[in-house]
Structures are given as C-alpha cells and as structure tokens.
Design a protein around this motif. Sequence first.
Motif, PDB file in Angstrom:
ATOM      1  N   VAL A  42      47.344  38.265  40.599  1.00  0.00           N
ATOM      2  CA  VAL A  42      47.098  38.297  39.388  1.00  0.00           C
ATOM      3  C   VAL A  42      45.611  37.633  38.886  1.00  0.00           C
ATOM      4  N   ALA A  43      45.178  36.854  39.738  1.00  0.00           N
ATOM      5  CA  ALA A  43      43.717  36.259  39.771  1.00  0.00           C
ATOM      6  C   ALA A  43      42.924  37.426  40.136  1.00  0.00           C
ATOM      7  N   ALA A  44      42.987  38.169  41.098  1.00  0.00           N
ATOM      8  CA  ALA A  44      42.493  39.348  41.584  1.00  0.00           C
ATOM      9  C   ALA A  44      42.016  40.167  40.378  1.00  0.00           C
ATOM     10  N   LEU A  45      43.367  40.678  39.861  1.00  0.00           N
ATOM     11  CA  LEU A  45      43.427  41.603  38.647  1.00  0.00           C
ATOM     12  C   LEU A  45      42.407  41.001  37.411  1.00  0.00           C
ATOM     13  N   MET A  46      42.619  39.882  37.119  1.00  0.00           N
ATOM     14  CA  MET A  46      41.924  39.451  35.874  1.00  0.00           C
ATOM     15  C   MET A  46      40.100  39.526  36.390  1.00  0.00           C
ATOM     16  N   ARG A  47      40.014  39.376  37.587  1.00  0.00           N
ATOM     17  CA  ARG A  47      38.388  39.347  38.227  1.00  0.00           C
ATOM     18  C   ARG A  47      37.965  40.905  38.125  1.00  0.00           C
ATOM     19  N   ALA A  48      39.022  41.625  38.388  1.00  0.00           N
ATOM     20  CA  ALA A  48      38.584  43.022  38.751  1.00  0.00           C
ATOM     21  C   ALA A  48      38.487  43.922  37.241  1.00  0.00           C
ATOM     22  N   VAL A  49      39.143  43.511  36.365  1.00  0.00           N
ATOM     23  CA  VAL A  49      39.070  44.209  35.171  1.00  0.00           C
ATOM     24  C   VAL A  49      38.380  43.225  33.894  1.00  0.00           C
ATOM     25  N   PRO A  50      37.267  43.579  33.470  1.00  0.00           N
ATOM     26  CA  PRO A  50      36.470  42.665  32.540  1.00  0.00           C
ATOM     27  C   PRO A  50      37.348  42.517  31.461  1.00  0.00           C
ATOM     28  N   GLY A  51      37.620  41.182  31.077  1.00  0.00           N
ATOM     29  CA  GLY A  51      38.152  40.753  29.685  1.00  0.00           C
ATOM     30  C   GLY A  51      39.751  40.677  29.888  1.00  0.00           C
ATOM     31  N   LEU A  52      40.265  40.991  30.993  1.00  0.00           N
ATOM     32  CA  LEU A  52      41.658  41.177  31.005  1.00  0.00           C
ATOM     33  C   LEU A  52      42.539  39.714  31.017  1.00  0.00           C
ATOM     34  N   LEU A  53      43.396  39.642  30.398  1.00  0.00           N
ATOM     35  CA  LEU A  53      44.464  38.402  30.524  1.00  0.00           C
ATOM     36  C   LEU A  53      45.541  38.686  31.060  1.00  0.00           C
TER      37      LEU A  53
END
Length: 338
Positions: free
Chosen positions: A245-256
């Motif tokens: 879930v942390a990697a997902l937020m890093r990969a997609v700008p602005g994603l929560l």
Amino acid sequence: MYSSSPADAPLVREPLHAPVAHLVRAGVVEGIHYGSVVVLDTDGRVRLQLGDIEAAFYPRSAIKPVQAVAMLRAGLPLDGELLSLAAASHSGEERHLAGTRRILELAGLTEDDLRNVPDMPFDPVVRDAWVREGRMPSRLAQNCSGKHAAMLWTAKLNGWSLDDYLDPAHPLQRKIAATVEDLTGQQVARVTVDGCGAPLFAISLHGLARALARITTAAPGTPEARVADAMREHAEMASGSGRDVAALMRAVPGLLAKDGFEGVQVAALPHGSAVAGKIADGANRARIPVAAAALARAGVDPALLTEFAGEPLLGGGEPVGSVRPVRALDPAPVTACS
C-alpha cells in the motif's frame, strides 16, 4: 452528489459477490476469487461496479483515515508522521513503536494506558527478529497502537474518561461514528468490535469509496486534508517498509490508499475519483491486483501500476501463472473522435 444528511444504513444481507480475479496456471483458470469493486468518477458517480457495493460490510482498517479525521475534528493536535501513524496499520518497526511512544508522551500517558490487544509485529521479518530475541507480544507492537494512542490523547484533551475509551457509547466513539456517517453519506448499519478491540462500523463499499474521495478533495487545512497529506507524505509510517500500500502511494502521484484485513482496499485521487474493493474470501493475493485494475479504470496510467499486477504463481520454482483481474476490470478503451 454528496448529501448534507446521511442516507439510510446499508442492508445487512449476504453480499451478492461476483468474480473479480482468476487464478490462472498455464492458461487454465485454477481458481476464482469472488468479491465486489466500485470505481467512482470525480463527481461521485459510479463509473463501474462489480458484485455488491451496497450491502453492509466491515471495512476493517480501511476506515482508519476516517477515524483519524474524527479525532482531528475533536481537537487532536497531530500532523505529519505522527498523524500518519494515528491512521496506520503499521508493521511494528522501531519507528512505529517510537512514534507511538511519542504520541503517548505528548498526552502524558504510557503504554499501560493502551487497551488494544497485545500482539507481535505485523511485518514477518520484524516478527521473526522478535521471536529470536525472546520478546513477547505487546500493545505497542500491535499494528493499531498508533490509532489507540491517538484515541487516548483525544479523550484526554476533551476531558473524557480513558479506561473505557473503546466503549461504543464513549463520547470519542460516538464522535467517530458521527464522522463515519458524515463522510460515507450513510448511517452505520451495525457496530461490532475490530481485532484490536476498537468499535468497528458496518457501512457499504460504495460508502467507503465516497468517504476517501471526500478526504482527498477537502480544502487545504481541514482535518480531512491534513490526514490525506500526512498519509501520502509518510506512507511508510501508515504501513511499513516493503508494504504494497505504501508502494502504491509512491507510484501514483497524489494517491491516498489504505488496506484492511479480509481483503479490503480503498484508494482515492486528489481530483475525487476513488476505488474500493473487497475480496470475499479475504485473500490478500487478489487485493492489490484488483485494486490496481480498478485504479486503471479510474484513469490512472496503467504504466504506473505494472508492479502491482500480483505475484507470479510458481511451478517447480518457475513462474507458470498469476492472479489476473477479470476482463470487466480491463482499462476502458479510448474511443477516437471522428
């Protein structure tokens, strides 16, 4: 699309889940993960739904950003990494334990004041190290300790009792329930106890997606925006090193994004599009691939999501298949204008 008063509670019923992912081994569908998925447009309208997005369900830890908003509304003076920790399902790394101790210190409290269930660290590597060192389960190491420390400080700031802060009738929990209803736009269907001991509120998958969309689109400086900013800027504090879930937020700008036990995942973008998914059997292996496919349907560039396609299925130590979201979750085709 958002009402100023909550709608009726979602119905408590057996969810009408649908296939959301296939376990494919060498071209043969070996297994099927059922579940439900919703994708919301920027205006809050449903762009895509699979399964049952309106039945009551328990969002588990995916509701933590909403709980954190409620505490800020009640006066909790946290921001940055400690606010991210207050909304966390953390891995039990030393920074998570140190952060929870810091919240308790700021409140003038100690680990003995926590009422969450003692546990070992969530991260398997950290947990194995604890076992080797002969360390025992603790309330501090349990993945919800940051939330509980923040709950205690919120209660103390308001002059509310501390020993019973987990009682659903406690002023803190009534405040949280009201915030859940406000942000989801629906009444709570049922209240039970989550694994950590805190009250858990049954809402719909649709309501969960709507709540996170409202958090990511809130005006700067509001409790909602503060929670979103803290979790995005300190994604590892809200989860842990190596967590998807942390990697997902890093990969997609602005994603929560926030995950929850039993196969729950929710994510939202700053412009208001949002996705939420529930894997019926709670299988973690289908959670992120399905969420990534839903985000692509929400307009996220699929190139940003390639690492979240799911772990390969092995045969003899070699990749022979994978978990694949169903075709209904394939990115919508772009139609050329004539």
